[in-house]
Structures are given as C-alpha cells and as structure tokens.
Design an enzyme around this catalytic site. Sequence first.
Site, mmCIF file in Angstrom:
data_model
loop_
_atom_site.group_PDB
_atom_site.id
_atom_site.type_symbol
_atom_site.label_atom_id
_atom_site.label_comp_id
_atom_site.label_asym_id
_atom_site.label_seq_id
_atom_site.Cartn_x
_atom_site.Cartn_y
_atom_site.Cartn_z
ATOM 1 N N HIS A 154 1.303 3.897 -10.429
ATOM 2 C CA HIS A 154 0.049 4.354 -9.595
ATOM 3 C C HIS A 154 0.571 4.912 -8.233
ATOM 4 O O HIS A 154 0.540 4.488 -7.370
ATOM 5 C CB HIS A 154 -0.660 2.943 -9.343
ATOM 6 C CG HIS A 154 -1.866 3.302 -8.786
ATOM 7 N ND1 HIS A 154 -1.891 3.856 -7.216
ATOM 8 C CD2 HIS A 154 -3.215 2.771 -8.686
ATOM 9 C CE1 HIS A 154 -3.350 3.852 -6.892
ATOM 10 N NE2 HIS A 154 -4.032 3.014 -7.907
ATOM 11 N N GLU A 169 -1.713 9.462 -11.095
ATOM 12 C CA GLU A 169 -0.999 8.148 -11.636
ATOM 13 C C GLU A 169 -1.143 8.571 -13.348
ATOM 14 O O GLU A 169 -2.019 8.753 -13.976
ATOM 15 C CB GLU A 169 -1.903 7.084 -11.339
ATOM 16 C CG GLU A 169 -2.423 6.976 -10.081
ATOM 17 C CD GLU A 169 -3.745 6.030 -9.722
ATOM 18 O OE1 GLU A 169 -4.509 6.302 -8.885
ATOM 19 O OE2 GLU A 169 -3.887 4.979 -10.606
ATOM 20 N N ARG A 211 0.726 -1.087 -0.217
ATOM 21 C CA ARG A 211 -0.016 -0.083 -0.001
ATOM 22 C C ARG A 211 0.765 1.335 0.096
ATOM 23 O O ARG A 211 1.533 1.653 0.915
ATOM 24 C CB ARG A 211 -0.811 -0.095 1.334
ATOM 25 C CG ARG A 211 -1.902 1.229 1.253
ATOM 26 C CD ARG A 211 -2.872 1.390 0.092
ATOM 27 N NE ARG A 211 -3.807 0.072 0.095
ATOM 28 C CZ ARG A 211 -4.336 -0.105 -1.020
ATOM 29 N NH1 ARG A 211 -4.370 0.493 -2.288
ATOM 30 N NH2 ARG A 211 -5.173 -1.160 -0.765
ATOM 31 N N ASP A 265 -12.283 9.520 -7.836
ATOM 32 C CA ASP A 265 -11.782 8.390 -8.476
ATOM 33 C C ASP A 265 -11.848 8.776 -10.162
ATOM 34 O O ASP A 265 -12.856 8.280 -10.617
ATOM 35 C CB ASP A 265 -12.181 7.082 -8.146
ATOM 36 C CG ASP A 265 -11.493 5.957 -8.583
ATOM 37 O OD1 ASP A 265 -11.680 4.789 -8.178
ATOM 38 O OD2 ASP A 265 -10.415 6.069 -9.388
HETATM 39 O O1 TA6 Z 1 -6.282 4.190 -9.383
HETATM 40 C C1 TA6 Z 1 -7.342 4.217 -8.525
HETATM 41 C C2 TA6 Z 1 -7.715 3.036 -8.163
HETATM 42 O O2 TA6 Z 1 -8.366 2.267 -9.377
HETATM 43 C C3 TA6 Z 1 -8.890 2.993 -7.213
HETATM 44 O O3 TA6 Z 1 -10.234 2.549 -7.701
HETATM 45 C C4 TA6 Z 1 -8.712 1.933 -6.075
HETATM 46 O O4 TA6 Z 1 -9.126 0.564 -6.360
HETATM 47 C C5 TA6 Z 1 -7.029 2.087 -6.314
HETATM 48 O O5 TA6 Z 1 -6.842 2.058 -7.564
HETATM 49 C C6 TA6 Z 1 -6.404 1.220 -5.310
HETATM 50 O O6 TA6 Z 1 -6.346 -0.140 -5.794
HETATM 51 P P1 TA6 Z 1 -5.564 -1.215 -5.087
HETATM 52 O O7 TA6 Z 1 -5.911 -2.611 -5.993
HETATM 53 O O8 TA6 Z 1 -4.158 -1.007 -5.214
HETATM 54 O O9 TA6 Z 1 -6.186 -1.358 -3.851
#
Ligand code: TA6
Length: 301
Positions: free
Chosen positions: A169, A273, A73, A213
């Site tokens: 990301h 991102e 995370r 988002d």
């Molecule tokens: O980039 C935004 C996103 O697609 C959100 O919808 C949320 O799911 C985030 O990514 C985090 O995703 P993860 O799979 O790392 O928990």
Amino acid sequence: MATVLNTQFGIDGHLVFKMDASGLIVAEINNELGSASLCLQGAHLMSWQPKNQAVPVVWLSTDAKLAAGKSIRGGAPVCWPWFGAHATESGFPGHGFARTVPWRVIESGTEPAGETRLTLRLTPSDKTRAQWPHECTVDLTVIVGATLRMEMRTENTGTTDFEIGEALHTYFQIGDIGAVSVTGLEGSEYWDKVGGSNLRKQDAEITFTGEVDRVYINNEAECVIHDEQLKRRIHIAKSGSLSTVVWTPWVEKATKMGDMGQPDGWRQMVCVESANAIENVVKVAAGCTHTLIVEYRAVSV
Ligand code: TA6
C-alpha cells in the site's frame, strides 16, 4: 535486540539496526545507490530515496508515529491476509494484521550491483491464528538501490488451501496532487469506493480533483506517476498482482484522519498500490507459494 541483529545481519556502513524511542526496531539502509528505512514491526518500509533524486520517492507523514501494534502513516504498509475491511468481522483490523505485528529478520546481503537486500518473515502466532487460522509463512524481501524492489511471498505450509487479499500500500511523494497524473490503467475496470462501491471503466489517464479511492481489477500493467512539479516520473512495475489501488483522501477525509501532516501533507502524496483484492483475491493451495513483486524507479524529466 538491535545489537544481536547488527551482529547477525548488519552490513558495515550499509545496514544498521537501531531501537527507536518507541522501542520498535528500525533498519536503516544506506548505500551508494540509495537509502531507506524499515520498521521490523509490519516489515514496514517507511522511506526510500535514490541517490539520484533530491526528494524521497516514498512519502512518510510528518505525523507518522511508531508504536507497538499501531500502523504507520505512509511508507509501504503490508496489507495481508485481507485488503480493506474484513469480509465478516468488523472488529478485525482494516487491511489485515500483518502491518501491526512483529516480523523477524531472516537474511540480509549485498546484490552484485551494490543494492542492499533484507528479508523479513511473518509466522503465525496465537493472536494471528485467532483472526486467520492457517499455517503459512510470509516473507518480504526489499532490495534498496537506485530502484526499490519488494517481493512478498506467501507459502501455504498447511494441509488446506486458503485465499488471501493483499497489497503493498505504497505512498509516493509528489509535488502536488493537483499536478500529477497516473497512466497505465486506461481501459481497466475499477471498483469506485467513493460514495459506495460502483463498477466503472477508466477511459483516460487519472487526474485528481477530489477524493479518489479505486480498486482497478484484472490488470497487471505498469503504472507511471507523472509529476509536473517535481519534474519526474515514478514507474511502478509489478508481477503476481492483478489489482491496482489508486487513492488520495482529499481534504475532508485527510482532516478527519488527522495524521497526514500539516498544513496539507495529503497534497504531497498519492497511493498507487499493487494488490490482489476483491475478485482478484488469490487462492494458495496447500504446499504452494504465491509471490507479489513490485519494482519502483524514479526518472527525472
Ligand atoms: O487503499 C485505500 C484505502 O483502502 C482507503 O480506503 C483508506 O482507508 C486507506 O486505504 C488507508 O487505510 P488505513 O487503514 O491505512 O488508514
């Protein structure tokens, strides 16, 4: 494993490989210009702090855990070869498999101005072919200094064309989500993923008063995070990327996720991102290469 890597790719005092308690290998980078850490699984950059910044620029949850096959995370997760949920297979991992499989180090070095460079490579395995049956390599090069440059190169080494969705990301460290704005996306269309998926247009700078988002499309602009509390701007310049994703989970989703750090770690991060997603997925013809590049710079104001 760490010993072999240090012999082959270590750079005295600037690049050291260590085995984490989880058994995963982490590259620790530290030079006169900046420091960073990167987990070899997923080629996952976990932290970056230029020497001229008192606070890290890349955010890592205090709940972040390293574990084989699990995503971390925070940092700069590599989303590849799809972004978001798989188009047809609900059982496949969100954001693709690249961030949870082993990558191997292929080179390291020192740039003329003193930045530390490290390149990792992902090659197909039986596991990945089961989800994505194409021959290819993906290289991630990180160049760590007063700026952070990341280059993600997909080479189609097969005989048939394929299409990828991708993103770096990246979670950025901020003072408070209620005291930042993001510029650079004014006038862009975006898919608003909160409450469904609606196409909207961004008229002014982005500010945050709830969950955001959004996948901004057909836009190569540089974005800037303006941080009133930390008194700095974070510049996000990119090439080879037509989508930009802006995300904050806000309190309800962050609570459900349960790994955003206590008491409200989600308030100290925002994701901007650099991606190719939805209508911006990239066709990579057989024998060709596609490269997505980002460069981050923090400026105190
Ligand atoms: O980039 C935004 C996103 O697609 C959100 O919808 C949320 O799911 C985030 O990514 C985090 O995703 P993860 O799979 O790392 O928990």
